[in-house]
Design a protein around this motif. Sequence first.
Motif, PDB file in Angstrom:
ATOM      1  N   PRO A  70       1.865  38.657 -39.228  1.00 23.59           N
ATOM      2  CA  PRO A  70       3.289  38.774 -39.571  1.00 23.59           C
ATOM      3  C   PRO A  70       3.881  37.412 -39.889  1.00 23.59           C
ATOM      4  O   PRO A  70       3.379  36.378 -39.436  1.00 23.59           O
ATOM      5  N   LEU A  71       4.929  37.417 -40.649  1.00 23.50           N
ATOM      6  CA  LEU A  71       5.618  36.186 -41.018  1.00 23.50           C
ATOM      7  C   LEU A  71       6.410  35.685 -39.821  1.00 23.50           C
ATOM      8  O   LEU A  71       7.188  36.427 -39.225  1.00 23.50           O
ATOM      9  N   ALA A  72       6.208  34.438 -39.455  1.00 22.44           N
ATOM     10  CA  ALA A  72       6.933  33.849 -38.329  1.00 22.44           C
ATOM     11  C   ALA A  72       8.392  33.625 -38.722  1.00 22.44           C
ATOM     12  O   ALA A  72       8.688  33.195 -39.835  1.00 22.44           O
ATOM     13  N   THR A  73       9.307  33.946 -37.798  1.00 25.61           N
ATOM     14  CA  THR A  73      10.732  33.743 -38.046  1.00 25.61           C
ATOM     15  C   THR A  73      11.349  33.026 -36.859  1.00 25.61           C
ATOM     16  O   THR A  73      10.752  32.933 -35.785  1.00 25.61           O
ATOM     17  N   ASP A  74      12.562  32.529 -37.059  1.00 26.06           N
ATOM     18  CA  ASP A  74      13.298  31.861 -35.988  1.00 26.06           C
ATOM     19  C   ASP A  74      14.076  32.855 -35.141  1.00 26.06           C
ATOM     20  O   ASP A  74      14.668  32.480 -34.139  1.00 26.06           O
ATOM     21  N   GLU A  75      14.107  34.107 -35.540  1.00 22.55           N
ATOM     22  CA  GLU A  75      14.889  35.111 -34.837  1.00 22.55           C
ATOM     23  C   GLU A  75      14.194  35.543 -33.554  1.00 22.55           C
ATOM     24  O   GLU A  75      12.974  35.619 -33.483  1.00 22.55           O
ATOM     25  N   VAL A  76      14.986  35.840 -32.543  1.00 20.22           N
ATOM     26  CA  VAL A  76      14.458  36.373 -31.294  1.00 20.22           C
ATOM     27  C   VAL A  76      14.250  37.872 -31.509  1.00 20.22           C
ATOM     28  O   VAL A  76      15.179  38.576 -31.899  1.00 20.22           O
ATOM     29  N   PRO A  77      13.050  38.369 -31.249  1.00 15.60           N
ATOM     30  CA  PRO A  77      12.810  39.789 -31.508  1.00 15.60           C
ATOM     31  C   PRO A  77      13.594  40.676 -30.552  1.00 15.60           C
ATOM     32  O   PRO A  77      13.813  40.340 -29.401  1.00 15.60           O
ATOM     33  N   GLY A  78      14.024  41.807 -31.071  1.00 18.89           N
ATOM     34  CA  GLY A  78      14.651  42.819 -30.250  1.00 18.89           C
ATOM     35  C   GLY A  78      16.154  42.793 -30.196  1.00 18.89           C
ATOM     36  O   GLY A  78      16.759  43.691 -29.645  1.00 18.89           O
ATOM     37  N   GLY A  79      16.804  41.805 -30.741  1.00 15.09           N
ATOM     38  CA  GLY A  79      18.258  41.744 -30.673  1.00 15.09           C
ATOM     39  C   GLY A  79      18.907  42.346 -31.891  1.00 15.09           C
ATOM     40  O   GLY A  79      18.515  42.064 -33.022  1.00 15.09           O
ATOM     41  N   ASN A  80      19.889  43.190 -31.681  1.00 24.68           N
ATOM     42  CA  ASN A  80      20.602  43.809 -32.791  1.00 24.68           C
ATOM     43  C   ASN A  80      22.006  43.244 -32.958  1.00 24.68           C
ATOM     44  O   ASN A  80      22.642  43.486 -33.958  1.00 24.68           O
ATOM     45  N   ASP A  81      22.512  42.520 -31.944  1.00 20.42           N
ATOM     46  CA  ASP A  81      23.869  41.960 -31.976  1.00 20.42           C
ATOM     47  C   ASP A  81      24.934  43.032 -32.187  1.00 20.42           C
ATOM     48  O   ASP A  81      25.956  42.787 -32.788  1.00 20.42           O
ATOM     49  N   ASP A  82      24.650  44.253 -31.728  1.00 24.51           N
ATOM     50  CA  ASP A  82      25.650  45.305 -31.857  1.00 24.51           C
ATOM     51  C   ASP A  82      26.018  45.910 -30.507  1.00 24.51           C
ATOM     52  O   ASP A  82      26.762  46.881 -30.434  1.00 24.51           O
ATOM     53  N   GLY A  83      25.496  45.315 -29.411  1.00 25.03           N
ATOM     54  CA  GLY A  83      25.793  45.807 -28.080  1.00 25.03           C
ATOM     55  C   GLY A  83      25.052  47.069 -27.711  1.00 25.03           C
ATOM     56  O   GLY A  83      25.336  47.678 -26.681  1.00 25.03           O
ATOM     57  N   LEU A  84      24.129  47.494 -28.513  1.00 23.30           N
ATOM     58  CA  LEU A  84      23.423  48.748 -28.257  1.00 23.30           C
ATOM     59  C   LEU A  84      21.954  48.541 -27.906  1.00 23.30           C
ATOM     60  O   LEU A  84      21.147  49.453 -28.011  1.00 23.30           O
ATOM     61  N   ASP A  85      21.606  47.322 -27.463  1.00 18.61           N
ATOM     62  CA  ASP A  85      20.220  47.058 -27.093  1.00 18.61           C
ATOM     63  C   ASP A  85      19.858  47.857 -25.840  1.00 18.61           C
ATOM     64  O   ASP A  85      20.638  47.928 -24.889  1.00 18.61           O
ATOM     65  N   PRO A  86      18.682  48.458 -25.804  1.00 13.65           N
ATOM     66  CA  PRO A  86      18.294  49.228 -24.624  1.00 13.65           C
ATOM     67  C   PRO A  86      18.003  48.310 -23.450  1.00 13.65           C
ATOM     68  O   PRO A  86      17.550  47.174 -23.627  1.00 13.65           O
ATOM     69  N   GLU A  87      18.272  48.789 -22.260  1.00 14.14           N
ATOM     70  CA  GLU A  87      17.964  48.049 -21.043  1.00 14.14           C
ATOM     71  C   GLU A  87      16.936  48.865 -20.265  1.00 14.14           C
ATOM     72  O   GLU A  87      17.189  50.008 -19.882  1.00 14.14           O
ATOM     73  N   PHE A  88      15.767  48.293 -20.035  1.00 11.98           N
ATOM     74  CA  PHE A  88      14.710  48.979 -19.330  1.00 11.98           C
ATOM     75  C   PHE A  88      14.713  48.562 -17.867  1.00 11.98           C
ATOM     76  O   PHE A  88      14.729  47.375 -17.556  1.00 11.98           O
ATOM     77  N   THR A  89      14.700  49.522 -16.971  1.00  6.98           N
ATOM     78  CA  THR A  89      14.690  49.260 -15.529  1.00  6.98           C
ATOM     79  C   THR A  89      13.598  50.091 -14.871  1.00  6.98           C
ATOM     80  O   THR A  89      12.992  50.962 -15.513  1.00  6.98           O
ATOM     81  N   ASP A  90      13.383  49.841 -13.571  1.00  2.45           N
ATOM     82  CA  ASP A  90      12.380  50.597 -12.810  1.00  2.45           C
ATOM     83  C   ASP A  90      13.009  51.737 -12.025  1.00  2.45           C
ATOM     84  O   ASP A  90      12.439  52.241 -11.082  1.00  2.45           O
ATOM     85  N   ARG A  91      14.181  52.181 -12.358  1.00  4.05           N
ATOM     86  CA  ARG A  91      14.866  53.241 -11.617  1.00  4.05           C
ATOM     87  C   ARG A  91      14.239  54.579 -11.830  1.00  4.05           C
ATOM     88  O   ARG A  91      13.754  55.000 -12.741  1.00  4.05           O
TER      89      ARG A  91
END
Length: 91
Positions: A70-91
């Motif tokens: 894959p092409l390397a980028t400066d972006e952090v993977p997984g961020g959408n900047d829309d406040g809708l990122d999933p949060e994974f927990t052990d609950r």
Amino acid sequence: MSEQSPDPTLPDTAMATGNDQGEPGHPDTRPLAKAERKLLEKLQKPGKGEAEPAVEDSPEVAAAAADDAPLATDEVPGGNDDGLDPEFTDR
């Protein structure tokens, strides 16, 4: 199945030109109309302002393609900047 069209007045389809077998089709040999010629000339001229080089022409893209990586980028993977990122927990 017949290899000929049932109606001989119908034009060949793209499949019948040989393109599906790696052979070139039959190009349109008619001369361009005046409007088409003008458009072609306009498209061949550079646009106004500075043109930026295409990302596809960079050495980074060539290296990624050569390594089949894959092409390397400066972006952090997984961020959408829309406040809708999933949060994974052990609950």
